[in-house]
Structures are given as structure tokens and as C-alpha cells.
Design an enzyme around this catalytic site. Structure first.
Site: not given
Ligand SMILES: *[C@@H]1O[C@H](CO)[C@@H](O)[C@H](O)[C@H]1NC(C)=O
Ligand SMILES: CC(=O)N[C@H]1CO[C@H](CO)[C@@H](O)[C@@H]1O
Length: 409
Positions: A70, A264
């Protein structure tokens, strides 16, 4: 940033400290050598899996955990046996925290809290609460633990163990042990590896459209001259953001300006704010009305799907009906384009329909920013260079690990 639903949970946060497990006399000189990288194979895909994961070995003795990668958050989290409230099923037994709690006064603990918000109800531990973009918050405490990996430079293999880090559990729809936070904050694993002089302050990933790929720390597995670079926005310090973009449809039609974007990898799909989403879906629907595709509201895979005469097998089957999109970033006089071919925004559902993998961010409460998710980063090497404050990308074959003068775990 994860978009899955999270309840209130007790999470464990580990703080990373590197140690040599088997220090040979030459280890430290090799480790300090500039120009080394850590490379991790990645598993997973956008659809149907919905995440990409790496295996990390944490604890003493080290045990394996599957972590979602992430770049939208800093903290690395594991579901832990603390005891765990609202934990989800995990592939491995929950992490059992050791007794090495980070104390409240520790600077790393202060760095996780906004100034003025750093309170110490229990000085013996560092409580942490993480707020997710869409839903609720998660609670944790910071723990130091070892994190083991193999580190290869040249032909030498050095086994290190480093102390883990902030652990947080995966969202409930992800059968993983936790999240590997790759953001640019001080608590990020990258900041910790870099502060030990192990690697340059650079990470990157290459996510294959056929599944799998690799993640790397350090700056020497790509040829910088082949990478398209754009500056990270100085105004937006929390995430990897090249600033605002203009969204261009089919190479020429400007759909919307001033889209603040962030890269992201923790988001499987791409999310636009409702204005951009509306502009995009309107123009696509108009285009497709002249093509042999029909909307398929019965397909619940994603909000917008279309069916053809026969079920589709691959995005290649429908590519001709869709135009490319691009995000154009302008810094001074330089303009860089991040191109989204149909493969970078469409999936084929298990029903054989084609679905739009760009979603309405307002529906999950993400309105101020636009997230460039995994789907749009596939088959590219995407590089986050925190030293030069640049984000770069280049087409790449992510199915093959770079030739391993470097690493493997
Ligand atoms: C996007 O989501 C918001 C919030 O749910 C909603 O009001 C809006 O109509 C949606 N936009 C489109 C084009 O579906
Ligand atoms: C749940 C899941 O997809 N786990 C995968 C994570 O990555 C490892 C390899 O590193 C795979 O073996 C797992 O299947």
C-alpha cells in the site's frame, strides 16, 4: 489507502530496527554500498483477487505473513493476538506481540500523531489510531520486532533481520495478514530502511496485468533515462501525488481539469471524484451507444458493465470499442502524460462482460483526491523517488523479475 470496510480493532504496530543475524566481517561494507536494492516477488491481481501481496518474515523466530502492498499509507500492520477484536480470517495464525512495546515518549510515536494530539494516557505504550478514508478507524499499539529478509548485492547474500513495524490488519474482504505501508512518512518501512543506509529512499512496483509482479526498494533496477518523471507535489505531503492533472479522453477531448491525484497501490481500482466520474461515464456511454455493446446492469461485479453478443474473455476482445484516457500533469513548462489504455481501466467480469474499473470516489467518501489504483498501474514500473521528489513510470514486463544481480526472497 485501503477502501475496504474496517471495524474498530486492536492492532499491533511494530517499529523497524535492523540487526544483522549472521554478520560476516564483510557484511556491513556491502550493506552500506550505494546502489543496492531489495526485491520482493508480488502475488495477486486486480480481478478477481483484488490486491497484490508480498510475503514478509516477522518476529523471532521469523514467521511468514502475507501483506497487501500500500503506497497510500505509512503504517505496516498485522492482525494480532492482542487480543484481537473484529479481526478477520487470516492465512496465518495471528501475530503474537512480543514485549518490546514502543513507549509513548519515543519520537516515532510522536511522529504518528498530530502536534498537540500526542497524549500519553499510558506512558508505557504508544497507542495509535488510524483513520481510513472511507470508514471508521483502527486502533493499535506500536511494537518493535524483527523483520527478516535476504539481501543480495552482487553475488553476496546477507541475511538481516529488522524490526517490524506498525501492524494493521487487512480490510475484511482481504484474506491477508496485514498491510505493508509504503508511504513517505517517517514511520514507513522505506524511511526505516533508508535511515539504516540500506537503500536509497526510493520504492517502486511493477504489477503485471496477468497477475504477480515485483516490488523493490532502492534505485538501481531501472534505467532512469527511460522513465517518464514528474515532480511530487510540494503541497501534498502525505501521499505520493504529482499534483493536479487534466483528464483527456481519446487523445484530445479535455474532460476535466484540476484533478488532484495520488498513486495508491492499496486501491485495486481507480477512483475519480464525482465530477470527473460523471464526465467520463457520460462520454463513454455516448461513444458506446454506437457500438455493439449494451449496458449490463444485472452484472454486479462493478457499477458499470457492458455485454457483447458473446461473452468476452480478455480486454483485447473489446479494446477496439474503447478510447485511451490520459492524465496530463503540468509543472512549469513541462507536461507529462500518464496514459491509460483500455487495459488500464477495464476488467472482464466472470460473467464475460466488460466493466469500468474507474469508480465514483464520492461513493466511498473519497472526494478531494483521485486515486490511481492498481488497475491503472499495471504493466508499468512505477517509481516513487523520495530523494529527488519525483514519481516516474515506464512500460515494463512485470512477469519477469529483473535479472538478479539483485535480490530474491
Ligand atoms: C457518485 O456518488 C455520489 C455519492 O454517492 C452520488 O451523489 C453521485 O450521483 C454519483 N455520481 C454518478 C455519476 O454516479
Ligand atoms: C492470500 C494470498 O493471495 N496470498 C498470496 C501472497 O503471496 C504469497 C507469495 O509471496 C502467495 O503464496 C500467497 O498465495
Amino acid at each position: 489507502m485501503r477502501n475496504g470496510k474496517m471495524g474498530l480493532v486492536v492492532w499491533l504496530i511494530l517499529s523497524l530496527v535492523l540487526k544483522f543475524c549472521s554478520a560476516s566481517p564483510t557484511s556491513s561494507s556491502l550493506i552500506n554500498r550505494v546502489g543496492s536494492s531489495l526485491l520482493f516477488p508480488v502475488h495477486g491481481n486486480v480481478y478477481p483477487t483484488g490486491y497484490y501481496n508480498v510475503t514478509l518474515y516477522i518476529g523471532q523466530p521469523a514467521k511468514p505473513y502475507f501483506l497487501d502492498i500500500d503506497t497510500g499509507s505509512d503504517l505496516t500492520w498485522l492482525q494480532c493476538d492482542a487480543p484481537c477484536v473484529h479481526c478477520t480470517e487470516a492465512p496465518h495464525p495471528y501475530y503474537k506481540p512480543n514485549n518490546d512495546l514502543v513507549v509513548c515518549k519515543d519520537p516515532i510515536c510522536a511522529s504518528l500523531h498530530a502536534p498537540g494530539d500526542h497524549k500519553c494516557p499510558d506512558p508505557g505504550q504508544c497507542d495509535y489510531e488510524v483513520q481510513y478514508a472511507d470508514s471508521g478507524s483502527s486502533l493499535g499499539v506500536l511494537v518493535r520486532d524483527a523483520f527478516a529478509f535476504n539481501y543480495i548485492t552482487g553475488d553476496d547474500l546477507i541475511r538481516l533481520s529488522s524490526c517490524g513495524y506498525d501492524q494493521l490488519p487487512g480490510p475484511s474482504n482481504h484474506p491477508l495478514d496485514g498491510i505493508l505501508g509504503l508511504g513517505k512518512g517517517r514511520s514507513s518501512i522505506l524511511a526505516q530502511l533508508h535511515s539504516q543506509n540500506l537503500v536509497r529512499n526510493v520504492i517502486g512496483h511493477c504489477l503485471s496485468g496477468r497477475g504477480g509482479g515485483f516490488l523493490f526498494f532502492g534505485d538501481d533496477i531501472y534505467d532512469s533515462s527511460r522513465v517518464v518523471w514528474t515532480s511530487m507535489s510540494p503541497d501534498y505531503t502525505k501521499h505520493y501525488s504529482p499534483g493536479v492533472a487534466e483528464l483527456i479522453f481519446g487523445g484530445k477531448t479535455s474532460l476535466i481539469k484540476n484533478l488532484l491525484t495520488i498513486f495508491d497501490s492499496g486501491s485495486s481500482y481507480t477512483y475519480f471524484n464525482h465530477l470527473a466520474y460523471h464526465a467520463l461515464t457520460s462520454v463513454m456511454k455516448k461513444e458506446l451507444s454506437r457500438k455493439p455493446l449494451k449496458e449490463a446492469p444485472e452484472d454486479q461485479t462493478l457499477p458499470l458493465c457492458w455485454k457483447g453478443q458473446k461473452p468476452f474473455k480478455n480486454v483485447r476482445d473489446v479494446k477496439k470499442y474503447f478510447k485511451s484516457l490520459s492524465l496530463s500533469f503540468t509543472h512549469g513548462k513541462t507536461r507529462t502524460l500518464f496514459e491509460l489504455t483500455p487495459e488500464a481501466y477495464l476488467i472482464i467480469s466472470s460473467n464475460g462482460n466488460v466493466c469500468l474499473g474507474i469508480l465514483n470516489g464520492s461513493e466511498i467518501g473519497v472526494q478531494d483526491v483521485n486515486l490511481i489504483g492498481d488497475i491503472s498501474m499495471q504493466d508499468k514500473m512505477v517509481i516513487y523517488d523520495n530523494e529527488k521528489q519525483m514519481i516516474g513510470w515506464t512500460p515494463a514486463n512485470c512477469d519477469r523479475l529483473p535479472r538478479s544481480k539483485y535480490v530474491n526472497i
